[in-house]
Design an enzyme around this catalytic site. Structure first.
Site, mmCIF file in Angstrom:
data_model
loop_
_atom_site.group_PDB
_atom_site.id
_atom_site.type_symbol
_atom_site.label_atom_id
_atom_site.label_comp_id
_atom_site.label_asym_id
_atom_site.label_seq_id
_atom_site.Cartn_x
_atom_site.Cartn_y
_atom_site.Cartn_z
ATOM 1 N N GLY A 12 -97.402 22.816 -34.374
ATOM 2 C CA GLY A 12 -97.752 23.938 -33.502
ATOM 3 C C GLY A 12 -96.621 24.933 -33.367
ATOM 4 C CG ASP A 13 -95.425 26.269 -30.205
ATOM 5 O OD1 ASP A 13 -96.428 26.884 -29.792
ATOM 6 O OD2 ASP A 13 -94.873 25.342 -29.576
ATOM 7 C CE LYS A 16 -101.232 27.687 -34.143
ATOM 8 N NZ LYS A 16 -99.927 27.089 -33.855
ATOM 9 N N GLY A 17 -100.099 33.158 -34.095
ATOM 10 C CA GLY A 17 -100.535 34.382 -33.417
ATOM 11 C C GLY A 17 -100.098 35.616 -34.182
ATOM 12 C CE LYS A 18 -94.666 38.584 -37.933
ATOM 13 N NZ LYS A 18 -93.362 38.504 -38.557
ATOM 14 N N GLY A 40 -100.523 28.631 -27.040
ATOM 15 C CA GLY A 40 -99.862 29.855 -26.597
ATOM 16 C C GLY A 40 -99.481 30.626 -27.837
ATOM 17 C CG HIS A 41 -101.881 31.385 -30.482
ATOM 18 N ND1 HIS A 41 -103.120 31.284 -31.060
ATOM 19 C CD2 HIS A 41 -101.404 30.124 -30.421
ATOM 20 C CE1 HIS A 41 -103.372 30.014 -31.325
ATOM 21 N NE2 HIS A 41 -102.357 29.301 -30.943
ATOM 22 C CD GLN A 223 -103.768 22.968 -29.792
ATOM 23 O OE1 GLN A 223 -104.918 22.842 -30.198
ATOM 24 N NE2 GLN A 223 -103.479 23.780 -28.802
ATOM 25 N N GLY A 301 -93.073 26.493 -21.129
ATOM 26 C CA GLY A 301 -91.657 26.855 -21.021
ATOM 27 C C GLY A 301 -90.720 25.727 -21.420
ATOM 28 C CE LYS A 330 -89.512 31.848 -34.098
ATOM 29 N NZ LYS A 330 -89.259 31.050 -32.936
ATOM 30 C CG LEU A 331 -86.282 33.234 -44.563
ATOM 31 C CD1 LEU A 331 -86.313 31.760 -44.952
ATOM 32 C CD2 LEU A 331 -86.611 34.090 -45.787
ATOM 33 N N GLY A 412 -91.958 35.727 -42.611
ATOM 34 C CA GLY A 412 -91.624 36.365 -41.330
ATOM 35 C C GLY A 412 -90.121 36.550 -41.209
HETATM 36 P P1 GDP Z 1 -98.157 30.033 -32.343
HETATM 37 O O1 GDP Z 1 -98.516 29.130 -31.228
HETATM 38 O O2 GDP Z 1 -98.242 29.379 -33.673
HETATM 39 O O3 GDP Z 1 -98.913 31.342 -32.313
HETATM 40 O O4 GDP Z 1 -96.620 30.402 -32.147
HETATM 41 P P2 GDP Z 1 -95.905 30.813 -30.756
HETATM 42 O O5 GDP Z 1 -96.280 32.195 -30.429
HETATM 43 O O6 GDP Z 1 -96.107 29.758 -29.731
HETATM 44 O O7 GDP Z 1 -94.379 30.693 -31.168
HETATM 45 C C1 GDP Z 1 -93.848 31.426 -32.230
HETATM 46 C C2 GDP Z 1 -92.694 32.287 -31.695
HETATM 47 O O8 GDP Z 1 -91.983 32.817 -32.788
HETATM 48 C C3 GDP Z 1 -93.163 33.491 -30.902
HETATM 49 O O9 GDP Z 1 -92.222 33.752 -29.905
HETATM 50 C C4 GDP Z 1 -93.190 34.617 -31.933
HETATM 51 O O10 GDP Z 1 -92.981 35.903 -31.353
HETATM 52 C C5 GDP Z 1 -92.014 34.236 -32.778
HETATM 53 N N1 GDP Z 1 -92.111 34.619 -34.207
HETATM 54 C C6 GDP Z 1 -93.196 34.576 -35.021
HETATM 55 N N2 GDP Z 1 -92.839 34.899 -36.283
HETATM 56 C C7 GDP Z 1 -91.501 35.146 -36.255
HETATM 57 C C8 GDP Z 1 -90.538 35.483 -37.255
HETATM 58 O O11 GDP Z 1 -90.824 35.613 -38.434
HETATM 59 N N3 GDP Z 1 -89.231 35.626 -36.822
HETATM 60 C C9 GDP Z 1 -88.854 35.466 -35.524
HETATM 61 N N4 GDP Z 1 -87.586 35.616 -35.211
HETATM 62 N N5 GDP Z 1 -89.748 35.130 -34.568
HETATM 63 C C10 GDP Z 1 -91.043 34.967 -34.930
HETATM 64 P P1 IMO Z 2 -100.096 26.363 -30.209
HETATM 65 O O1 IMO Z 2 -101.517 26.762 -30.519
HETATM 66 C C1 IMO Z 2 -97.218 23.150 -29.593
HETATM 67 C C2 IMO Z 2 -98.737 19.453 -27.773
HETATM 68 C C3 IMO Z 2 -98.242 19.082 -26.401
HETATM 69 C C4 IMO Z 2 -98.300 17.560 -26.498
HETATM 70 C C5 IMO Z 2 -99.563 17.340 -27.329
HETATM 71 C C6 IMO Z 2 -100.806 17.035 -26.506
HETATM 72 O O2 IMO Z 2 -99.376 27.311 -29.331
HETATM 73 O O3 IMO Z 2 -99.370 26.013 -31.464
HETATM 74 P P2 IMO Z 2 -102.396 18.529 -24.988
HETATM 75 O O4 IMO Z 2 -102.098 19.351 -23.768
HETATM 76 O O5 IMO Z 2 -102.967 19.303 -26.117
HETATM 77 O O6 IMO Z 2 -103.205 17.299 -24.683
HETATM 78 O O7 IMO Z 2 -100.946 17.992 -25.456
HETATM 79 O O8 IMO Z 2 -99.771 18.525 -28.068
HETATM 80 N N1 IMO Z 2 -99.329 20.813 -27.889
HETATM 81 C C7 IMO Z 2 -98.733 21.848 -28.491
HETATM 82 N N2 IMO Z 2 -97.512 21.964 -29.045
HETATM 83 N N3 IMO Z 2 -98.081 24.190 -29.655
HETATM 84 C C8 IMO Z 2 -99.314 24.078 -29.133
HETATM 85 O O9 IMO Z 2 -100.272 25.032 -29.294
HETATM 86 C C9 IMO Z 2 -99.672 22.880 -28.476
HETATM 87 N N4 IMO Z 2 -100.784 22.466 -27.840
HETATM 88 C C10 IMO Z 2 -100.560 21.186 -27.496
HETATM 89 O O10 IMO Z 2 -96.938 19.541 -26.182
HETATM 90 O O11 IMO Z 2 -97.215 17.090 -27.246
HETATM 91 MG MG MG Z 3 -97.699 28.413 -29.443
#
Ligand code: GDP
Ligand code: IMO
Ligand code: MG
Length: 425
Positions: A12-13, A16-18, A40-41, A223, A301, A330-331, A412
């Site tokens: 996760g994280d 994907k949002g970007k 959280g995207h 995720q 957070g 995030k390269l 990225g």
């Molecule tokens: P998601 O859940 O997959 O949509 O990802 P999140 O938004 O939770 O976390 C990704 C974080 O990395 C966010 O704060 C984005 O703004 C940031 N991000 C995405 N792509 C890049 C990148 O290429 N470089 C940097 N420095 N940040 C990025």
């Molecule tokens: P995005 O879409 C990162 C993790 C939680 C926990 C496990 C189970 O932003 O990538 P849950 O509340 O789903 O039952 O928690 O999954 N988790 C994530 N980790 N990014 C997410 O979503 C996540 N959604 C859930 O931290 O380990």
């Molecule tokens: Mg996220």
């Protein structure tokens, strides 16, 4: 590609949002198919930052119809607040379409999520405490309450009463917690009906028609692969199927409708919550990744655990999702390290593993086998053409590409919408 599934290839994280936002510029429909407001995207547009939890990231483009599919679990309070927030920032949420069959996250789901975690003590999953697991438990035990029930107060109350009879016993007798009452919940939830009714529809039919009309559709996974209930590091996973297959069951389209599957992976790897993490760094390098990458969860957070890129896990993601290409985000964060490590295999319990281990015991005891590559020590955040990336950065990309056997088409180099290097294949 008319119909594309985009998934997280790690925990996760991944960004994907970007990437979804980037692809949405030319899209007609963008669909969430699983998960809820555990996601959280983040999307950065100029000086504005949007953190979406339920509404698909394509919403920022006015021509896109955002869809929340049947595979999602919806906390209506969060959804209504997210729609209002978008509206207050000049983005029209009236286009949003919501599946009548999506399940509702109820207040007792949030409460159960919290007490179940507490009960697990040392073994806790580290969930987001948004009620995701308990909501999917009810879906699969066939006790769930769905979006369509909001529009039939009699049925809604009946289902709520039956549920609370059972849940209150569990809350009070098992978890030593306070019971909940029918009326305040019924009043709150039925109050959302007016806000939602115009959005609720047969989203499977909507997608069928969109496909017939030759529209461009993107499925936005939440995720990531390693958090998948079936293919992830169970039990330290979420309660849905973020992998590509989830896009079909979670939206009501057939598998042949999908033309391509894009994986999104960071140039390193992170994880929030507990569970095995073979390349996790507990040292200063990991600490620097947290700081440089701003690795704190969008939803809770919490500090994200960080480590070097894991090719064993990434190859696994290529396989279980049938990835056709990869976006590497995030390269730019790796610009600050002299030497880069990449895990190419694991040593565990006396054996070497080139494939992702299926046994949890093996995974817990993994020691990564690393290859070292030179860093580039140069700011790449302004680079937009692949040819302008430092030689070592190209070498890094090509090393990964060779291992995973699919092209890396997007790179990225910063959080902003345009901070992307596109690569022709
Ligand atoms: P998601 O859940 O997959 O949509 O990802 P999140 O938004 O939770 O976390 C990704 C974080 O990395 C966010 O704060 C984005 O703004 C940031 N991000 C995405 N792509 C890049 C990148 O290429 N470089 C940097 N420095 N940040 C990025
Ligand atoms: P995005 O879409 C990162 C993790 C939680 C926990 C496990 C189970 O932003 O990538 P849950 O509340 O789903 O039952 O928690 O999954 N988790 C994530 N980790 N990014 C997410 O979503 C996540 N959604 C859930 O931290 O380990
Ligand atoms: Mg996220």
């Amino acid at each position: 590609m008319p119909t594309t599934v985009l998934i997280g290839a790690q925990w996760g994280d991944e960004g994907k949002g970007k990437v979804t936002d980037h692809l949405s510029e030319s899209a007609d429909v963008v669909v969430r198919y699983q998960g809820g407001n555990n996601a959280g995207h983040t999307i950065v547009v100029g000086s504005e930052r949007f953190a979406l939890t339920l509404i698909p990231s394509g919403v920022l483009y006015p021509q896109v119809t955002p869809v929340i599919g049947n595979g999602c679990v919806i906390d209506p309070a969060v959804l209504v607040a997210e729609m209002a927030e978008l509206e207050s920032r000049g983005i029209d949420p009236t286009r949003l379409r919501i599946s009548a069959n999506a399940h509702l996250i109820m207040p007792y789901h949030r409460k159960l999520d919290a007490v179940m975690e507490r009960f697990l003590g040392q073994q806790q999953i580290g969930t987001t405490k948004r009620g995701i697991g308990p909501a999917y438990m009810d879906k699969f035990s066939r006790h769930g309450i769905r979006v369509q029930d909001l529009f039939d107060p009699k049925i809604f109350r009946q289902k709520l009463e039956v549920n609370l009879k059972d849940k209150n016993k569990i809350l009070t007798k098992v978890y030593n917690s306070l019971p909940m009452e029918v009326e305040p919940i019924a009043e709150e939830y039925l109050g959302y009906a007016d806000n939602l009714i115009d959005h609720v529809t047969d989203t499977s039919l909507l997608l069928w028609q969109a496909q017939r009309d030759g529209k461009k559709i993107i499925f936005e996974g939440a995720q990531g692969t390693l958090l998948d209930i079936d293919h992830g590091t169970y039990p330290f996973v979420t309660s849905s199927n973020p992998t590509a297959g989830g896009a079909t069951t979670g939206s009501g389209i057939g598998p042949k409708a999908i033309d391509g599957v894009i994986g999104v992976a960071k140039a390193y790897i992170t994880r929030v919550g507990t569970g095995p993490f073979p390349t996790e760094l507990h040292d200063e390098t990991g600490e620097r990744m947290v700081e440089l990458g701003g690795e704190f969860g969008t939803v809770t957070g919490r500090r994200r655990r960080c480590g070097w890129l894991d090719l064993v896990a990434l190859k696994y993601a290529v396989r279980v999702n049938g990835l056709t290409e990869l976006a590497m985000t995030k390269l730019d964060i790796l610009s600050h390290f002299d030497t880069l490590k990449v895990a190419v295999a694991y040593d565990s319990l006396g054996d070497r593993f080139d494939e992702f281990p299926r046994q949890q015991r093996v995974l817990y005891n993994c020691h990564p086998v690393y290859e070292e590559l030179p860093g580039w020590n140069k700011d790449i955040s302004e680079v937009r053409d692949y040819a302008d990336l430092p030689k070592q950065a190209q070498q890094y990309i090509e090393f990964v590409e060779e291992a995973i056997e699919i092209p890396i088409t997007m790179i990225g180099v910063g959080p902003a919408r345009d901070a992307t290097v596109l690569r022709a294949t």
